[in-house]
Design an enzyme around this catalytic site. Sequence first.
Site, PDB file in Angstrom:
ATOM      1  N   HIS A 331       0.803  -1.234   0.000  1.00  0.00           N
ATOM      2  CA  HIS A 331       0.000   0.000   0.000  1.00  0.00           C
ATOM      3  C   HIS A 331       0.829   1.274   0.000  1.00  0.00           C
ATOM      4  O   HIS A 331       0.271   2.358   0.133  1.00  0.00           O
ATOM      5  CB  HIS A 331      -0.928   0.047   1.210  1.00  0.00           C
ATOM      6  CG  HIS A 331      -1.971  -1.015   1.224  1.00  0.00           C
ATOM      7  ND1 HIS A 331      -3.239  -0.833   0.714  1.00  0.00           N
ATOM      8  CD2 HIS A 331      -1.926  -2.281   1.673  1.00  0.00           C
ATOM      9  CE1 HIS A 331      -3.939  -1.944   0.870  1.00  0.00           C
ATOM     10  NE2 HIS A 331      -3.163  -2.836   1.452  1.00  0.00           N
ATOM     11  N   LYS A 519      -8.614  13.594   4.354  1.00  0.00           N
ATOM     12  CA  LYS A 519      -7.689  12.467   4.360  1.00  0.00           C
ATOM     13  C   LYS A 519      -6.761  12.655   5.543  1.00  0.00           C
ATOM     14  O   LYS A 519      -6.763  13.722   6.161  1.00  0.00           O
ATOM     15  CB  LYS A 519      -6.893  12.419   3.049  1.00  0.00           C
ATOM     16  CG  LYS A 519      -6.240  13.775   2.687  1.00  0.00           C
ATOM     17  CD  LYS A 519      -5.599  13.773   1.310  1.00  0.00           C
ATOM     18  CE  LYS A 519      -6.573  13.887   0.163  1.00  0.00           C
ATOM     19  NZ  LYS A 519      -6.810  12.625  -0.548  1.00  0.00           N
ATOM     20  N   ARG A 520      -5.986  11.611   5.884  1.00  0.00           N
ATOM     21  CA  ARG A 520      -5.015  11.788   6.956  1.00  0.00           C
ATOM     22  C   ARG A 520      -4.060  12.931   6.646  1.00  0.00           C
ATOM     23  O   ARG A 520      -3.826  13.252   5.481  1.00  0.00           O
ATOM     24  CB  ARG A 520      -4.232  10.482   7.167  1.00  0.00           C
ATOM     25  CG  ARG A 520      -5.006   9.437   7.940  1.00  0.00           C
ATOM     26  CD  ARG A 520      -5.402   9.925   9.320  1.00  0.00           C
ATOM     27  NE  ARG A 520      -4.250   9.979  10.198  1.00  0.00           N
ATOM     28  CZ  ARG A 520      -3.929   9.052  11.074  1.00  0.00           C
ATOM     29  NH1 ARG A 520      -4.701   7.978  11.225  1.00  0.00           N
ATOM     30  NH2 ARG A 520      -2.849   9.163  11.824  1.00  0.00           N
ATOM     31  N   LYS A 525       0.674  14.378   1.165  1.00  0.00           N
ATOM     32  CA  LYS A 525      -0.685  14.666   0.684  1.00  0.00           C
ATOM     33  C   LYS A 525      -0.879  16.166   0.442  1.00  0.00           C
ATOM     34  O   LYS A 525      -1.850  16.598  -0.149  1.00  0.00           O
ATOM     35  CB  LYS A 525      -1.715  14.129   1.668  1.00  0.00           C
ATOM     36  CG  LYS A 525      -1.707  12.597   1.791  1.00  0.00           C
ATOM     37  CD  LYS A 525      -2.697  12.127   2.842  1.00  0.00           C
ATOM     38  CE  LYS A 525      -2.600  10.633   3.158  1.00  0.00           C
ATOM     39  NZ  LYS A 525      -3.218   9.782   2.138  1.00  0.00           N
ATOM     40  N   THR A 627      -8.563   6.482  -1.989  1.00  0.00           N
ATOM     41  CA  THR A 627      -9.910   5.932  -2.174  1.00  0.00           C
ATOM     42  C   THR A 627     -10.950   7.023  -1.910  1.00  0.00           C
ATOM     43  O   THR A 627     -12.062   6.951  -2.422  1.00  0.00           O
ATOM     44  CB  THR A 627     -10.156   4.737  -1.223  1.00  0.00           C
ATOM     45  OG1 THR A 627      -9.672   5.079   0.081  1.00  0.00           O
ATOM     46  CG2 THR A 627      -9.451   3.490  -1.718  1.00  0.00           C
ATOM     47  N   LYS A 631     -14.760   8.146  -3.635  1.00  0.00           N
ATOM     48  CA  LYS A 631     -15.996   8.458  -2.899  1.00  0.00           C
ATOM     49  C   LYS A 631     -16.548   9.803  -3.341  1.00  0.00           C
ATOM     50  O   LYS A 631     -17.759   9.972  -3.555  1.00  0.00           O
ATOM     51  CB  LYS A 631     -15.722   8.477  -1.379  1.00  0.00           C
ATOM     52  CG  LYS A 631     -15.330   7.112  -0.830  1.00  0.00           C
ATOM     53  CD  LYS A 631     -14.664   7.178   0.542  1.00  0.00           C
ATOM     54  CE  LYS A 631     -13.947   5.857   0.808  1.00  0.00           C
ATOM     55  NZ  LYS A 631     -13.024   5.912   1.969  1.00  0.00           N
TER      56      LYS A 631
HETATM   57  C1  26Q Z   1       3.089   0.356  10.531  1.00  0.00           C
HETATM   58  C2  26Q Z   1       3.946   0.015  11.558  1.00  0.00           C
HETATM   59  C3  26Q Z   1       3.750   0.527  12.832  1.00  0.00           C
HETATM   60  C4  26Q Z   1       2.682   1.366  13.069  1.00  0.00           C
HETATM   61  C5  26Q Z   1       1.821   1.709  12.039  1.00  0.00           C
HETATM   62  C6  26Q Z   1       2.023   1.217  10.758  1.00  0.00           C
HETATM   63  C7  26Q Z   1       1.114   1.571   9.663  1.00  0.00           C
HETATM   64  C8  26Q Z   1      -0.242   1.660   9.885  1.00  0.00           C
HETATM   65  C9  26Q Z   1      -1.092   2.016   8.871  1.00  0.00           C
HETATM   66  C10 26Q Z   1       1.598   1.820   8.397  1.00  0.00           C
HETATM   67  C11 26Q Z   1       0.738   2.177   7.367  1.00  0.00           C
HETATM   68  C12 26Q Z   1      -0.630   2.270   7.609  1.00  0.00           C
HETATM   69  C13 26Q Z   1      -1.609   2.655   6.601  1.00  0.00           C
HETATM   70  C14 26Q Z   1      -1.329   2.876   5.339  1.00  0.00           C
HETATM   71  C15 26Q Z   1      -2.369   3.319   4.405  1.00  0.00           C
HETATM   72  O1  26Q Z   1      -3.482   3.612   4.783  1.00  0.00           O
HETATM   73  N1  26Q Z   1      -2.054   3.384   3.112  1.00  0.00           N
HETATM   74  C16 26Q Z   1      -3.047   3.800   2.131  1.00  0.00           C
HETATM   75  O2  26Q Z   1      -3.707   2.650   1.646  1.00  0.00           O
HETATM   76  C17 26Q Z   1      -4.792   2.990   0.831  1.00  0.00           C
HETATM   77  C18 26Q Z   1      -5.510   1.711   0.447  1.00  0.00           C
HETATM   78  O3  26Q Z   1      -4.757   0.978  -0.455  1.00  0.00           O
HETATM   79  C19 26Q Z   1      -4.323   3.757  -0.391  1.00  0.00           C
HETATM   80  O4  26Q Z   1      -5.442   4.170  -1.120  1.00  0.00           O
HETATM   81  C20 26Q Z   1      -3.495   4.965   0.007  1.00  0.00           C
HETATM   82  O5  26Q Z   1      -2.940   5.583  -1.121  1.00  0.00           O
HETATM   83  C21 26Q Z   1      -2.401   4.532   0.977  1.00  0.00           C
HETATM   84  O6  26Q Z   1      -1.693   5.665   1.463  1.00  0.00           O
END
Ligand code: 26Q
Length: 788
Positions: A331, A519-520, A525, A627, A631
């Site tokens: 991702h 978004k976050r 971003k 995503t 929406k």
């Molecule tokens: C990893 C290790 C320790 C703590 C947290 C994490 C962690 C948690 C969540 C690392 C990444 C995430 C989330 C990533 C994420 O949301 N990526 C997004 O995924 C979407 C679905 O595929 C994409 O549409 C986005 O582009 C992408 O940024």
Amino acid sequence: MLNQEQMQSSITQALHGISPKEATPQQLHQALGEVVMAAISENWAKSTQTHEQTRRACYFSMEFLVGRAVYNNLLVLELLDTAKAAFEGLGVSLEALEDIEDAALGNGGLGRLAACFLDSGATLNLPLDGYGIRYKYGLFRQYFDENGCQKEVPDDWMRYGDAWSVRREEDAVLVQFKGQTVRAVPYDMPIIGCKTNHISTLRLWQSEPVQTFDFDLFNQQKYLEAAAETVYAEDISRVLYPNDDTWAGKQLRLKQQYFFCTASLQDILKKHKAAYGTLDNLAEKLAIQLNDTHPVISIPELVRLLMLPENGYTFEQAFGMVKQIFHYTNHTVMPEALEKWDCHLVEELLPEVYAIILRIEEAFMTEMYQKGVEKEQICRMQLVQGGMVHMAHMAVFVGAHTNGVAAIHTEILKDSVLKDWYAVYPERFQNKTNGITQRRWLALCNPELSALLTELLGSDDWKIHLDQLSALDHYAEDTAVMERFIQIKQTKKDQLAAYIARKEGISIDSHSIFDIQIKRLHEYKRQLLNAFSILYLYFGLKDGSIQAFTPTTFLFGAKAAPGYRRAKAIIRFIHEVAKLVTADPEVSDKIRVVFVSNYNVSYAEKLVAAADVSEQISTAGTEASGTGNMKLMLNGAVTLGTYDGANIEIVEEAGEENNFIFGAKVEELEQIWQTYDSRKIFAENEKIRRVVETLIDGTCDDGGTGDFRELYYALLDGASWHAPDHYYLLGDLESYVEAKLRCNTAYADRMAFAKMQWHNICHAGKFSSDRTIADYAEQIWNIDPVCL
Ligand code: 26Q
């Protein structure tokens, strides 16, 4: 299924003597939940049984951002009207349930994607179930202090119970770490399909002590110590890590990962043995999708479990099975997000798993030498490297497939991030462009638009075949239909304005353009770029260089990871920009800026339905897919965005002429970086300088923290870990403002703009997660729909 009378009397019963009018929203919710859960229990049990007896897929994810369940479940069961009537019959309103909290068991895109995927799997009758963690506290709730600084409060989402889960005591399993054993207890949530009786399961594990109390310690009157085991055990599923896209090597995070992976695998093996009496055919009956690297520890763990004496497989046999079972979705391409675990940490906590990892590494080396791969390339690819276990490498090596989440993202994986791997295993790589469920993101959040679409199509089959919307494209030329569409958009904007007035205490003009970035909060971003563009417009309006301008409300919604200083500084800066424009009578009727608080799934439902313009402005090559872009498109917002992630496919579907695309492309950026000098732009472009200087010239106040100055120097001088203006804000600013103004001008012809919006809706079919999941089912999992 249930008629109004039945529902009314069942709810009365479930209230256990509390009169409906006196019941709190939470009590009403609980009662309604009970009634619906009872009504679906038979179909749910049947579906579960069917899944256990067929080839099936399991989606392993640390996050499932399901949001509020109640309205969605009523919607897909076609009980919304019944429930409304039943509540009214009891003298209360279904809208009381607006106060029910979201289950925010995820951070953002990746977690919400997992929820959309389960929804689609259920609707497509696919034997697909989810496995994850039942966090006691989901993503923090956000508010802003008087300075516009983000503050976090714990999200105690089950405070009033959890109406949509069932505890399955009988399926509890033990999880062993070196020096600690805990019990994993599953809670199952039904995932209800639309226009089918099929119901899938989201199984979330909760960590509990094996024994609640140490009675010896208790008898010695050491009460705190006696309960200590409880506290330590419960720590594991206590809280969701609130960062997305940055990795931190925390032991508790690794414990969470292993905890839910081993519990899920033990559960799967137990059910498999019960159904088939053997594990020999496991690979034939099972596919596991790994949602990013977070659950990759499952790979060595499944090998370990298969090698236990009770199962009796050799390493070679077990490894042979595991290689067919797992599939990995990437991702992100951001290096700081890639998970690498310190070998000592893994060995310390999970010695047996670590031993298996070393054997997998051996198998890797053998295979590479066999294939004649060059030594240097092998070194770059190693699973264990520099004292770290590289989770993505393990996933690509062992997984049968690796996929990216949008076409451009998959290409970037193949020719940069995972280039070495693609060279050795090209056949393993696939693209699966993300999608969203139109049940929540259109039917539920925009009933007004849904009714129009259903009327024009003569059926509501678009709820399960989103492609059908393309047949409505020609209505763009039907003025009467466009006028109705414009009216609906206005209604959604009025509703959002009323909600914002109530929640935020801010009144906005619902006849202005709603330009929305939700978004976050992340540097890549580029919310800061958006803020800069607003300042650019602001100064342009004041000095008269911008004349015609349709009043616009710029809405932001975003949470920053609590430890991400720059992200928090950007939130504060946007609040400062908001203050500046609001206080200035020269522009306050032209530009308003609002940063909504505690943006979450339920807020998103209101925002996407009301948007005119969708801000998707990440630096090209940084957003894997996005995503939210889908929406907003589905609800008739035009995209103001870069050539990045799924934006590219969105304009491919809906037409570049119906969207506003700007900025450097990935291929161009490669060149640009060679010579890029943000200081040069700053020196030569007076308007850009004016905007950037607001960070330090007193226009905006960071309360003496120096946080804005830090942003300023990051843009102009960089930092040890990044080149100056690493996300190319100054480089893209002019073309961004130009696109924004083009968009603003286009809106002045409301009818012409409505047509563009309409084309976006009609061409959103590709972005249904039903399409995505059908592709996973066919091209990766090899699973078929079930009949009940
Ligand atoms: C990893 C290790 C320790 C703590 C947290 C994490 C962690 C948690 C969540 C690392 C990444 C995430 C989330 C990533 C994420 O949301 N990526 C997004 O995924 C979407 C679905 O595929 C994409 O549409 C986005 O582009 C992408 O940024």
